[in-house]
Scaffold this motif. Structure first.
Motif: not given
Lengths: 175, 150
Positions: A1-23
């Motif tokens: 909702m509210g995020v139209t096609d005009d809003v440029i969102l980064p793609t999945e690949e741009e956002l995927t990096v190894p995250e820190i898997n710690l508690s």
């Protein structure tokens, strides 16, 4: 909702990096040294995030932060794994809110190990709550001037003659 | 008669003991001024101890906050990426859901945007219900009541 096609969102690949898997306890155990090791990246990211107020524009700074933290924890794992896990265990099990107070002995052991291997001193206990000056190469944001309305009434010219009032002004005590 | 001898009840030899009518005040350990002074002194001492305690508690809180601030950029960076991923997923989900509806434009009400004065490429922060609108109710509930279980 509210995020139209005009809003440029980064793609999945741009956002995927190894995250820190710690508690939580592990993050808290490494917090002080991590903050010192990644101070520049953290400050850059927070500056960008607070200046622009848009998560899309600070993706690269955020990746740098995560990358730096990842490297830091890898180094810790390589050199001070035992001391670190001992401290994590203490933080986790000594208090319900992962307080630092009951774990000063294991903390001293970890501090010594980190100092010897990574060369990072533990900053003072309130270091990250103080105000610091951050030197950056980021361009300064353009300053937004006052809004100009096209249909506003034009001002009088500066050099217009201002004669005295013909009959003076009414004066009653104060006004 | 059983007895002929009569004995008059008389005071003991040498008379009765004097009646102790004299007031015996309780023993005073402290004078009034000493009590007031002691009260003030103890209060001052206790206030000092309280001050020390407050200082220690404050330092503990400060240290915990300091540690939180140190990891905050890392957590925020991770959260931003997850957030943007979810926004994209939500948009695709809405497109898929509303594909059979005539004249529907994603993110708008039949082409009428929510925010009219903003530039088109402005990312508005999502409301909680918007963000979780396509998720299962279980996840929605879990996140909404996270503070009750953590």
């Amino acid at each position: 909702m509210g995020v139209t096609d005009d809003v440029i969102l980064p793609t999945e690949e741009e956002l995927t990096v190894p995250e820190i898997n710690l508690s939580g306890p592990a993050l808290k155990a490494g917090a002080f040294h991590l903050g010192k090791a990644c101070e520049n990246q953290n400050n850059e990211f927070m500056l960008c995030r607070n200046e622009l107020g848009d998560p899309r524009k600070c993706i690269n700074e955020g990746k740098a932060v995560t990358n730096c933290a990842m490297n830091f924890f890898r180094q810790i794992k390589k050199t001070c794994s035992g001391e670190f896990m001992q401290y994590v265990n203490c933080l986790d099990k000594s208090s319900p809110d992962q307080a630092f107070n009951p774990c000063r002995k294991t903390q001293a052991v970890l501090d010594k190990c980190v100092k010897d291997n990574l060369g990072i001193d533990r900053p003072p206990y309130d270091y990250y709550t103080r105000v610091h000056v951050h030197k950056t190469a980021r361009p300064r944001l353009p300053v937004e001037g006052p809004t100009v309305y096209e249909d506003a009434t034009p001002r009088l010219p500066e050099d217009i003659p201002k004669p005295e009032a013909k009959y003076g002004s009414r004066y009653i005590f104060l006004w | 008669m059983a007895s002929s001898t009569f004995k008059q009840d008389m005071p003991p030899e040498g008379g009765y003991k004097p009646i102790p009518y004299k007031r015996i005040p309780a023993k005073t350990f402290f004078s009034g001024w000493a009590l007031i002074g002691g009260y003030l002194g103890m209060t001052a001492g206790a206030a000092y101890l309280y001050y020390l305690n407050c200082k220690a508690v404050h330092a503990r809180e400060l240290e915990a906050r300091s540690a939180s601030f140190a990891i905050y950029p890392m957590l925020l960076a991770e959260r931003d990426r997850a957030y943007l991923k979810q926004l994209r997923k939500n948009r695709e989900e809405e497109r898929e859901l509303m594909k059979n509806v005539e004249g529907w434009k994603v993110g708008t009400w039949y082409g009428e945007p929510i925010y009219k004065t903003e530039k088109p490429d402005t990312l508005q922060d999502q409301l909680y219900h918007e963000y979780y609108v396509h998720s299962s109710f279980k996840d929605y509930k879990k996140r909404a009541h996270l503070s009750l279980i953590s």
